[in-house]
Design an enzyme around this catalytic site. Structure first.
Site, PDB file in Angstrom:
ATOM      1  N   HIS A  58       0.838  -1.210   0.000  1.00 29.97           N
ATOM      2  CA  HIS A  58       0.000   0.000   0.000  1.00 29.97           C
ATOM      3  C   HIS A  58       0.870   1.255   0.000  1.00 29.97           C
ATOM      4  CE1 HIS A  58      -3.895   2.060   1.068  1.00 29.97           C
ATOM      5  NE2 HIS A  58      -2.995   3.030   1.226  1.00 29.97           N
ATOM      6  N   HIS A  60       1.432   5.484  -1.958  1.00 29.81           N
ATOM      7  CA  HIS A  60       0.919   6.595  -2.788  1.00 29.81           C
ATOM      8  C   HIS A  60       2.103   7.225  -3.504  1.00 29.81           C
ATOM      9  CE1 HIS A  60      -3.216   6.659  -1.124  1.00 29.81           C
ATOM     10  NE2 HIS A  60      -2.592   6.070  -0.105  1.00 29.81           N
ATOM     11  N   GLN A 153      -9.642   9.660  -4.568  1.00 33.60           N
ATOM     12  CA  GLN A 153      -9.296  10.263  -3.270  1.00 33.60           C
ATOM     13  C   GLN A 153     -10.432  11.100  -2.661  1.00 33.60           C
ATOM     14  OE1 GLN A 153      -5.902  10.884  -1.137  1.00 33.60           O
ATOM     15  NE2 GLN A 153      -7.864  10.984  -0.067  1.00 33.60           N
ATOM     16  N   HIS A 211      -9.315   1.912   0.347  1.00 34.16           N
ATOM     17  CA  HIS A 211      -9.093   2.561   1.625  1.00 34.16           C
ATOM     18  C   HIS A 211     -10.415   2.383   2.377  1.00 34.16           C
ATOM     19  CE1 HIS A 211      -5.709   4.386  -0.383  1.00 34.16           C
ATOM     20  NE2 HIS A 211      -5.360   5.028   0.720  1.00 34.16           N
ATOM     21  N   GLU A 214     -10.713   4.296   7.330  1.00 29.30           N
ATOM     22  CA  GLU A 214      -9.515   4.948   7.880  1.00 29.30           C
ATOM     23  C   GLU A 214      -9.989   6.073   8.783  1.00 29.30           C
ATOM     24  OE1 GLU A 214      -6.697   6.507   5.061  1.00 29.30           O
ATOM     25  OE2 GLU A 214      -5.167   6.844   6.593  1.00 29.30           O
ATOM     26  N   ASP A 310       2.553   3.170   2.872  1.00 27.81           N
ATOM     27  CA  ASP A 310       1.501   4.171   2.662  1.00 27.81           C
ATOM     28  C   ASP A 310       2.069   5.509   2.165  1.00 27.81           C
ATOM     29  OD1 ASP A 310      -1.039   5.236   2.501  1.00 27.81           O
ATOM     30  OD2 ASP A 310      -1.370   5.367   4.662  1.00 27.81           O
ATOM     31  N   TRP A 316       0.890  13.715   4.196  1.00 32.29           N
ATOM     32  CA  TRP A 316       0.421  12.979   5.370  1.00 32.29           C
ATOM     33  C   TRP A 316       1.542  12.562   6.305  1.00 32.29           C
ATOM     34  CZ3 TRP A 316      -1.369  12.300   0.389  1.00 32.29           C
ATOM     35  CH2 TRP A 316      -2.705  12.641   0.162  1.00 32.29           C
TER      36      TRP A 316
HETATM   37 FE   FE2 Z   1      -3.370   5.147   1.689  1.00 38.47          FE
END
Ligand code: FE2
Length: 427
Positions: A58, A60, A153, A211, A214, A310, A316
Protein backbone atom coordinates in the site's frame (compact mmCIF):
# COMPACT_ATOMS: atom_id res chain seq x y z
CA UNK A 1 24.07 -12.54 -17.24
CA UNK A 2 26.44 -14.82 -15.33
CA UNK A 3 25.59 -17.56 -12.86
CA UNK A 4 25.56 -16.72 -9.17
CA UNK A 5 26.06 -19.12 -6.29
CA UNK A 6 25.18 -18.01 -2.79
CA UNK A 7 27.15 -20.12 -0.29
CA UNK A 8 25.96 -20.76 3.27
CA UNK A 9 22.84 -18.63 3.63
CA UNK A 10 19.90 -18.88 6.01
CA UNK A 11 16.37 -18.86 4.60
CA UNK A 12 13.37 -17.17 6.22
CA UNK A 13 11.82 -20.60 6.95
CA UNK A 14 14.74 -21.39 9.28
CA UNK A 15 16.89 -23.60 7.03
CA UNK A 16 20.60 -22.84 7.56
CA UNK A 17 23.80 -23.73 5.73
CA UNK A 18 22.00 -23.54 2.39
CA UNK A 19 23.43 -22.76 -1.04
CA UNK A 20 21.26 -21.08 -3.68
CA UNK A 21 22.24 -21.32 -7.33
CA UNK A 22 21.03 -18.74 -9.87
CA UNK A 23 21.21 -19.50 -13.60
CA UNK A 24 19.62 -17.65 -16.52
CA UNK A 25 17.82 -15.30 -14.16
CA UNK A 26 16.06 -18.09 -12.25
CA UNK A 27 16.72 -20.12 -9.14
CA UNK A 28 18.27 -23.37 -10.37
CA UNK A 29 19.12 -25.10 -7.10
CA UNK A 30 18.63 -24.88 -3.34
CA UNK A 31 20.46 -27.15 -0.92
CA UNK A 32 23.58 -27.77 1.09
CA UNK A 33 26.96 -27.81 -0.69
CA UNK A 34 25.82 -27.35 -4.30
CA UNK A 35 28.56 -27.79 -6.91
CA UNK A 36 29.69 -24.46 -8.41
CA UNK A 37 29.24 -24.26 -12.19
CA UNK A 38 32.34 -23.05 -14.05
CA UNK A 39 32.52 -19.26 -14.10
CA UNK A 40 29.78 -18.72 -11.50
CA UNK A 41 30.23 -15.71 -9.21
CA UNK A 42 30.44 -16.99 -5.64
CA UNK A 43 28.80 -14.97 -2.85
CA UNK A 44 29.84 -15.96 0.64
CA UNK A 45 26.60 -15.68 2.62
CA UNK A 46 28.36 -16.25 5.94
CA UNK A 47 25.16 -17.65 7.45
CA UNK A 48 23.20 -14.48 6.70
CA UNK A 49 19.56 -14.29 5.66
CA UNK A 50 18.69 -14.60 1.98
CA UNK A 51 15.12 -13.38 1.55
CA UNK A 52 12.77 -12.78 -1.33
CA UNK A 53 12.42 -9.03 -1.91
CA UNK A 54 10.28 -6.79 0.26
CA UNK A 55 6.78 -6.00 -0.96
CA UNK A 56 4.88 -2.81 -0.15
CA UNK A 57 1.17 -3.61 -0.38
CA UNK A 58 0.00 0.00 0.00
CA UNK A 59 1.65 3.19 -1.20
CA UNK A 60 0.92 6.59 -2.79
CA UNK A 61 3.59 7.16 -5.39
CA UNK A 62 1.88 10.19 -6.95
CA UNK A 63 2.33 12.15 -3.71
CA UNK A 64 5.68 10.85 -2.53
CA UNK A 65 8.61 13.22 -1.90
CA UNK A 66 6.32 16.26 -2.13
CA UNK A 67 6.76 17.13 1.56
CA UNK A 68 6.44 20.87 2.16
CA UNK A 69 4.60 21.56 -1.13
CA UNK A 70 2.93 23.96 -0.89
CA UNK A 71 3.17 23.82 2.94
CA UNK A 72 3.40 21.26 5.71
CA UNK A 73 0.46 19.59 7.45
CA UNK A 74 0.03 21.66 10.62
CA UNK A 75 -2.56 19.54 12.45
CA UNK A 76 -1.03 16.22 11.40
CA UNK A 77 -4.48 14.82 10.59
CA UNK A 78 -5.65 12.71 7.67
CA UNK A 79 -8.21 15.37 6.75
CA UNK A 80 -5.69 18.22 6.59
CA UNK A 81 -3.47 15.91 4.51
CA UNK A 82 -6.32 15.39 2.02
CA UNK A 83 -6.98 19.17 1.95
CA UNK A 84 -3.27 19.86 1.42
CA UNK A 85 -3.10 17.33 -1.42
CA UNK A 86 -6.10 19.16 -2.93
CA UNK A 87 -4.10 22.42 -2.81
CA UNK A 88 -1.10 20.77 -4.44
CA UNK A 89 -2.98 18.96 -7.24
CA UNK A 90 -3.62 21.96 -9.55
CA UNK A 91 0.10 22.79 -9.58
CA UNK A 92 1.31 19.27 -10.37
CA UNK A 93 3.00 18.44 -13.65
CA UNK A 94 3.41 15.01 -15.16
CA UNK A 95 7.19 15.48 -15.25
CA UNK A 96 7.44 16.43 -11.58
CA UNK A 97 5.32 13.46 -10.48
CA UNK A 98 7.39 11.06 -12.59
CA UNK A 99 10.69 12.52 -11.41
CA UNK A 100 9.76 12.16 -7.74
CA UNK A 101 8.36 8.66 -8.28
CA UNK A 102 11.51 7.50 -10.08
CA UNK A 103 13.64 8.90 -7.30
CA UNK A 104 11.56 6.98 -4.77
CA UNK A 105 11.94 3.79 -6.84
CA UNK A 106 15.72 4.17 -6.53
CA UNK A 107 15.33 4.40 -2.76
CA UNK A 108 13.10 1.32 -2.81
CA UNK A 109 15.56 -0.77 -4.84
CA UNK A 110 18.41 0.18 -2.51
CA UNK A 111 16.25 -1.14 0.35
CA UNK A 112 15.47 -4.41 -1.44
CA UNK A 113 11.86 -3.34 -2.04
CA UNK A 114 11.04 -4.67 -5.51
CA UNK A 115 7.22 -4.77 -5.62
CA UNK A 116 4.89 -1.89 -4.78
CA UNK A 117 1.11 -1.48 -5.05
CA UNK A 118 0.54 2.25 -5.41
CA UNK A 119 -2.76 4.06 -5.37
CA UNK A 120 -3.07 6.87 -7.91
CA UNK A 121 -5.57 9.67 -7.48
CA UNK A 122 -8.12 9.80 -10.33
CA UNK A 123 -10.11 12.84 -9.14
CA UNK A 124 -8.14 15.34 -11.23
CA UNK A 125 -9.87 15.35 -14.64
CA UNK A 126 -6.50 15.72 -16.39
CA UNK A 127 -5.40 12.31 -15.01
CA UNK A 128 -1.84 13.64 -14.99
CA UNK A 129 -0.81 11.37 -12.14
CA UNK A 130 -2.21 8.34 -13.96
CA UNK A 131 -0.22 9.20 -17.10
CA UNK A 132 2.90 9.82 -15.03
CA UNK A 133 2.72 6.61 -13.01
CA UNK A 134 1.88 4.45 -16.05
CA UNK A 135 5.04 5.86 -17.62
CA UNK A 136 7.01 5.18 -14.42
CA UNK A 137 5.62 1.64 -14.30
CA UNK A 138 6.95 0.95 -17.80
CA UNK A 139 10.32 2.51 -17.03
CA UNK A 140 10.95 0.64 -13.77
CA UNK A 141 9.60 -2.72 -14.99
CA UNK A 142 13.07 -4.26 -15.45
CA UNK A 143 13.82 -3.80 -11.77
CA UNK A 144 10.59 -3.19 -9.86
CA UNK A 145 6.98 -4.45 -10.11
CA UNK A 146 4.68 -1.46 -9.80
CA UNK A 147 0.95 -2.18 -9.58
CA UNK A 148 -1.49 0.72 -9.76
CA UNK A 149 -4.87 1.23 -8.07
CA UNK A 150 -7.38 3.75 -9.47
CA UNK A 151 -8.06 5.70 -6.30
CA UNK A 152 -10.90 8.25 -6.10
CA UNK A 153 -9.30 10.26 -3.27
CA UNK A 154 -12.21 12.71 -2.99
CA UNK A 155 -14.91 10.00 -3.04
CA UNK A 156 -16.26 8.20 -6.10
CA UNK A 157 -19.78 9.54 -5.41
CA UNK A 158 -18.80 12.80 -3.70
CA UNK A 159 -16.44 14.02 -6.42
CA UNK A 160 -18.27 14.94 -9.69
CA UNK A 161 -16.28 13.06 -12.38
CA UNK A 162 -14.58 10.49 -10.20
CA UNK A 163 -16.41 7.41 -11.51
CA UNK A 164 -15.88 8.35 -15.16
CA UNK A 165 -12.23 9.16 -14.44
CA UNK A 166 -11.79 5.87 -12.63
CA UNK A 167 -13.16 3.98 -15.63
CA UNK A 168 -10.84 5.94 -17.93
CA UNK A 169 -7.85 5.14 -15.71
CA UNK A 170 -8.67 1.41 -15.93
CA UNK A 171 -8.88 1.68 -19.72
CA UNK A 172 -5.50 3.43 -19.78
CA UNK A 173 -3.87 0.48 -18.01
CA UNK A 174 -4.36 0.95 -14.27
CA UNK A 175 -4.71 -2.50 -12.71
CA UNK A 176 -6.95 -2.34 -9.63
CA UNK A 177 -10.27 -0.71 -8.59
CA UNK A 178 -9.89 1.57 -5.54
CA UNK A 179 -12.34 3.36 -3.27
CA UNK A 180 -12.71 5.39 -0.08
CA UNK A 181 -16.17 4.71 1.39
CA UNK A 182 -15.53 6.49 4.72
CA UNK A 183 -14.90 9.76 2.86
CA UNK A 184 -18.29 9.75 1.10
CA UNK A 185 -20.87 12.14 2.57
CA UNK A 186 -22.99 9.55 4.37
CA UNK A 187 -22.73 5.97 5.58
CA UNK A 188 -25.33 5.08 2.93
CA UNK A 189 -23.23 6.66 0.17
CA UNK A 190 -20.18 4.83 1.50
CA UNK A 191 -22.01 1.50 1.29
CA UNK A 192 -23.30 2.37 -2.19
CA UNK A 193 -19.76 3.19 -3.34
CA UNK A 194 -18.54 -0.22 -2.14
CA UNK A 195 -21.38 -1.95 -4.04
CA UNK A 196 -20.83 -0.14 -7.30
CA UNK A 197 -17.03 -0.43 -7.25
CA UNK A 198 -17.13 -4.16 -6.45
CA UNK A 199 -19.62 -4.67 -9.30
CA UNK A 200 -17.37 -2.70 -11.66
CA UNK A 201 -14.40 -4.87 -10.63
CA UNK A 202 -16.42 -8.08 -11.10
CA UNK A 203 -17.57 -6.90 -14.54
CA UNK A 204 -14.01 -6.13 -15.65
CA UNK A 205 -12.26 -9.02 -13.88
CA UNK A 206 -10.19 -6.62 -11.76
CA UNK A 207 -8.93 -6.85 -8.19
CA UNK A 208 -10.28 -4.38 -5.61
CA UNK A 209 -8.29 -2.45 -3.00
CA UNK A 210 -10.21 0.10 -0.96
CA UNK A 211 -9.09 2.56 1.62
CA UNK A 212 -11.64 1.35 4.12
CA UNK A 213 -12.65 2.83 7.47
CA UNK A 214 -9.52 4.95 7.88
CA UNK A 215 -11.09 6.57 10.88
CA UNK A 216 -11.28 6.31 14.67
CA UNK A 217 -15.08 6.06 14.43
CA UNK A 218 -16.01 2.60 15.78
CA UNK A 219 -19.24 2.78 13.77
CA UNK A 220 -17.40 3.07 10.47
CA UNK A 221 -18.22 -0.44 9.27
CA UNK A 222 -17.64 -0.38 5.51
CA UNK A 223 -15.37 -3.42 5.81
CA UNK A 224 -18.51 -5.43 6.61
CA UNK A 225 -20.09 -4.21 3.35
CA UNK A 226 -16.87 -4.90 1.45
CA UNK A 227 -16.74 -8.49 2.76
CA UNK A 228 -20.45 -8.93 1.97
CA UNK A 229 -20.13 -7.85 -1.67
CA UNK A 230 -16.91 -9.86 -2.04
CA UNK A 231 -18.87 -12.98 -1.12
CA UNK A 232 -21.96 -12.03 -3.14
CA UNK A 233 -19.90 -11.49 -6.30
CA UNK A 234 -17.52 -14.41 -5.76
CA UNK A 235 -14.47 -12.16 -5.57
CA UNK A 236 -12.72 -14.24 -2.90
CA UNK A 237 -8.96 -13.62 -2.75
CA UNK A 238 -9.17 -10.62 -5.10
CA UNK A 239 -10.29 -7.95 -2.63
CA UNK A 240 -8.23 -5.96 -0.13
CA UNK A 241 -9.37 -3.75 2.73
CA UNK A 242 -6.65 -1.17 3.39
CA UNK A 243 -6.17 0.61 6.72
CA UNK A 244 -9.29 -0.71 8.56
CA UNK A 245 -8.32 1.55 11.46
CA UNK A 246 -11.86 1.86 12.84
CA UNK A 247 -11.51 -1.80 13.87
CA UNK A 248 -9.07 -0.59 16.54
CA UNK A 249 -11.93 1.26 18.23
CA UNK A 250 -14.76 -1.21 17.63
CA UNK A 251 -16.71 -2.98 20.30
CA UNK A 252 -15.14 -6.41 20.93
CA UNK A 253 -18.42 -8.26 20.42
CA UNK A 254 -18.93 -6.72 17.00
CA UNK A 255 -15.29 -7.37 16.05
CA UNK A 256 -15.73 -11.03 17.04
CA UNK A 257 -18.52 -11.26 14.45
CA UNK A 258 -16.75 -9.19 11.80
CA UNK A 259 -13.35 -10.92 11.71
CA UNK A 260 -14.76 -14.35 10.72
CA UNK A 261 -16.77 -12.63 7.97
CA UNK A 262 -13.55 -11.08 6.58
CA UNK A 263 -11.84 -14.48 6.77
CA UNK A 264 -14.74 -16.29 5.05
CA UNK A 265 -14.76 -13.74 2.24
CA UNK A 266 -11.01 -14.17 1.69
CA UNK A 267 -10.52 -10.40 1.94
CA UNK A 268 -6.88 -9.38 2.45
CA UNK A 269 -6.16 -6.76 5.12
CA UNK A 270 -3.43 -4.14 4.88
CA UNK A 271 -2.30 -2.18 7.93
CA UNK A 272 -0.04 0.83 7.54
CA UNK A 273 1.67 1.02 10.93
CA UNK A 274 3.78 4.18 10.49
CA UNK A 275 0.87 6.17 9.16
CA UNK A 276 -1.88 4.71 11.34
CA UNK A 277 0.04 5.44 14.57
CA UNK A 278 0.73 8.98 13.31
CA UNK A 279 -2.64 10.04 11.86
CA UNK A 280 -5.13 8.24 14.09
CA UNK A 281 -6.12 9.27 17.60
CA UNK A 282 -5.60 12.95 16.74
CA UNK A 283 -8.98 13.88 18.21
CA UNK A 284 -8.23 12.06 21.47
CA UNK A 285 -6.86 13.65 24.61
CA UNK A 286 -5.63 10.78 26.81
CA UNK A 287 -5.68 7.84 26.60
CA UNK A 288 -4.80 8.30 22.93
CA UNK A 289 -5.67 5.46 20.58
CA UNK A 290 -3.01 3.79 18.43
CA UNK A 291 -5.42 3.40 15.53
CA UNK A 292 -3.87 0.37 13.84
CA UNK A 293 -6.25 -2.43 12.92
CA UNK A 294 -6.39 -5.72 14.86
CA UNK A 295 -3.43 -7.41 13.18
CA UNK A 296 -2.81 -10.43 15.46
CA UNK A 297 -6.52 -11.20 15.74
CA UNK A 298 -6.98 -11.04 11.96
CA UNK A 299 -3.94 -13.26 11.43
CA UNK A 300 -5.17 -15.74 14.03
CA UNK A 301 -8.48 -15.98 12.14
CA UNK A 302 -6.61 -16.88 8.95
CA UNK A 303 -6.84 -13.49 7.21
CA UNK A 304 -3.85 -12.60 5.04
CA UNK A 305 -2.48 -9.40 6.61
CA UNK A 306 0.24 -7.32 4.96
CA UNK A 307 1.90 -4.09 6.08
CA UNK A 308 2.20 -1.09 3.78
CA UNK A 309 4.40 2.01 3.94
CA UNK A 310 1.50 4.17 2.66
CA UNK A 311 3.40 7.48 2.62
CA UNK A 312 6.96 8.80 2.43
CA UNK A 313 7.57 12.55 2.74
CA UNK A 314 4.18 13.76 1.52
CA UNK A 315 1.17 15.73 2.84
CA UNK A 316 0.42 12.98 5.37
CA UNK A 317 3.85 11.89 6.60
CA UNK A 318 7.14 13.74 6.89
CA UNK A 319 9.52 10.80 7.27
CA UNK A 320 10.34 7.45 5.66
CA UNK A 321 12.88 6.10 3.21
CA UNK A 322 11.31 3.05 1.55
CA UNK A 323 12.49 0.73 4.31
CA UNK A 324 9.94 -2.06 4.82
CA UNK A 325 11.92 -3.27 7.86
CA UNK A 326 11.10 0.05 9.53
CA UNK A 327 7.44 -0.60 8.68
CA UNK A 328 7.64 -4.13 10.12
CA UNK A 329 9.33 -2.86 13.24
CA UNK A 330 6.63 -0.27 13.86
CA UNK A 331 3.87 -2.82 13.17
CA UNK A 332 5.45 -5.21 15.65
CA UNK A 333 5.57 -2.55 18.37
CA UNK A 334 2.11 -1.07 17.80
CA UNK A 335 0.45 -4.51 17.74
CA UNK A 336 2.62 -5.77 20.63
CA UNK A 337 3.55 -8.79 18.48
CA UNK A 338 6.56 -9.75 20.56
CA UNK A 339 6.62 -13.57 20.58
CA UNK A 340 9.11 -15.21 18.22
CA UNK A 341 6.27 -16.45 15.98
CA UNK A 342 4.63 -13.01 15.92
CA UNK A 343 7.89 -11.22 15.10
CA UNK A 344 8.39 -13.61 12.21
CA UNK A 345 4.81 -12.93 11.14
CA UNK A 346 5.72 -9.22 10.95
CA UNK A 347 8.54 -10.11 8.52
CA UNK A 348 6.00 -12.10 6.47
CA UNK A 349 3.74 -9.02 6.46
CA UNK A 350 6.34 -7.11 4.42
CA UNK A 351 7.29 -10.03 2.18
CA UNK A 352 5.15 -13.05 1.37
CA UNK A 353 1.81 -11.67 2.65
CA UNK A 354 2.26 -8.54 0.55
CA UNK A 355 3.01 -10.73 -2.47
CA UNK A 356 -0.34 -12.47 -1.93
CA UNK A 357 -2.13 -9.09 -1.86
CA UNK A 358 -0.50 -8.10 -5.15
CA UNK A 359 -1.13 -11.57 -6.61
CA UNK A 360 2.54 -11.91 -7.58
CA UNK A 361 3.14 -15.15 -9.45
CA UNK A 362 6.33 -17.11 -8.71
CA UNK A 363 7.24 -15.10 -5.60
CA UNK A 364 9.65 -16.64 -3.11
CA UNK A 365 12.81 -18.70 -3.03
CA UNK A 366 11.94 -21.89 -4.90
CA UNK A 367 13.54 -23.76 -7.78
CA UNK A 368 12.26 -22.39 -11.09
CA UNK A 369 11.19 -19.03 -9.66
CA UNK A 370 12.76 -15.79 -10.92
CA UNK A 371 15.93 -14.99 -8.97
CA UNK A 372 14.68 -11.96 -7.05
CA UNK A 373 16.65 -11.97 -3.81
CA UNK A 374 17.93 -9.81 -0.97
CA UNK A 375 20.94 -10.75 1.16
CA UNK A 376 20.53 -9.16 4.58
CA UNK A 377 23.13 -8.53 7.27
CA UNK A 378 21.18 -10.58 9.81
CA UNK A 379 20.91 -14.23 10.68
CA UNK A 380 17.12 -14.50 10.70
CA UNK A 381 13.95 -12.43 10.10
CA UNK A 382 13.74 -11.27 13.73
CA UNK A 383 17.30 -10.00 13.68
CA UNK A 384 16.60 -8.32 10.34
CA UNK A 385 13.75 -6.36 11.95
CA UNK A 386 15.72 -5.58 15.12
CA UNK A 387 18.71 -4.20 13.22
CA UNK A 388 16.84 -2.88 10.18
CA UNK A 389 19.56 -4.90 8.55
CA UNK A 390 21.76 -3.63 5.75
CA UNK A 391 20.79 -4.96 2.32
CA UNK A 392 24.17 -6.33 1.28
CA UNK A 393 23.01 -7.43 -2.15
CA UNK A 394 19.78 -6.94 -4.09
CA UNK A 395 19.23 -9.25 -7.06
CA UNK A 396 16.54 -8.94 -9.72
CA UNK A 397 16.10 -11.70 -12.33
CA UNK A 398 19.62 -12.89 -11.57
CA UNK A 399 21.29 -9.47 -11.90
CA UNK A 400 22.83 -7.66 -8.93
CA UNK A 401 21.06 -4.26 -8.97
CA UNK A 402 22.17 -2.82 -5.60
CA UNK A 403 24.94 -3.34 -3.06
CA UNK A 404 25.43 -1.86 0.41
CA UNK A 405 28.43 -1.90 2.67
CA UNK A 406 27.90 -3.76 5.95
CA UNK A 407 26.71 -1.66 8.87
CA UNK A 408 29.69 -1.53 11.17
CA UNK A 409 31.56 0.69 13.59
CA UNK A 410 35.02 0.61 15.12
CA UNK A 411 35.27 1.30 18.83
CA UNK A 412 38.14 3.30 20.33
CA UNK A 413 37.77 2.24 23.94
CA UNK A 414 40.49 1.90 26.52
CA UNK A 415 43.18 1.59 23.84
CA UNK A 416 41.63 -1.57 22.38
CA UNK A 417 40.21 -0.84 18.94
CA UNK A 418 37.43 -3.33 18.22
CA UNK A 419 34.65 -3.89 15.70
CA UNK A 420 31.14 -3.66 17.08
CA UNK A 421 29.29 -6.94 16.81
CA UNK A 422 25.53 -6.29 16.84
CA UNK A 423 24.65 -9.99 17.12
CA UNK A 424 23.83 -11.88 20.28
CA UNK A 425 26.50 -14.55 20.78
CA UNK A 426 25.19 -17.97 19.75
CA UNK A 427 24.97 -20.35 22.71
FE1 FE2 B 1 -3.37 5.15 1.69
Amino acid sequence: MGDLLFRDVTLADGRTGIDVLVQDGRIAGIGPSLPAPAGAELVDGGGQLLSPPFVDAHFHMDATLSYGLPRVNRSGTLLEGIALWGELKPTLTQEAIAERALRYCDWAVARGLLAIRSHVDVCDDRLLAVEALLDVKRRVAPYLDLQLVAFPQDGVLRSPNALANLRRALQMGVDVVGGIPHFERTMADGAESVRLLCELAAEQGRPVDMHCDESDDPLSRHIETLAFHTQRLGLHGRVTGSHLTSMHSMDNYYASKLIPLIAEAGVHAVANPLINITLQGRHDSYPRRRGMTRVPELMAAGVNVAFGHDCVMDPWYSLGSGDMLEVAQMGLHVAQMTSQAQMRACFDAVTVNGAKVLGLAEYGIAVGHPADLVLLQARDPVEAIRLRAARRLVVRRGNVIARSAPATATLQLEGRPAEVDWMLPRC
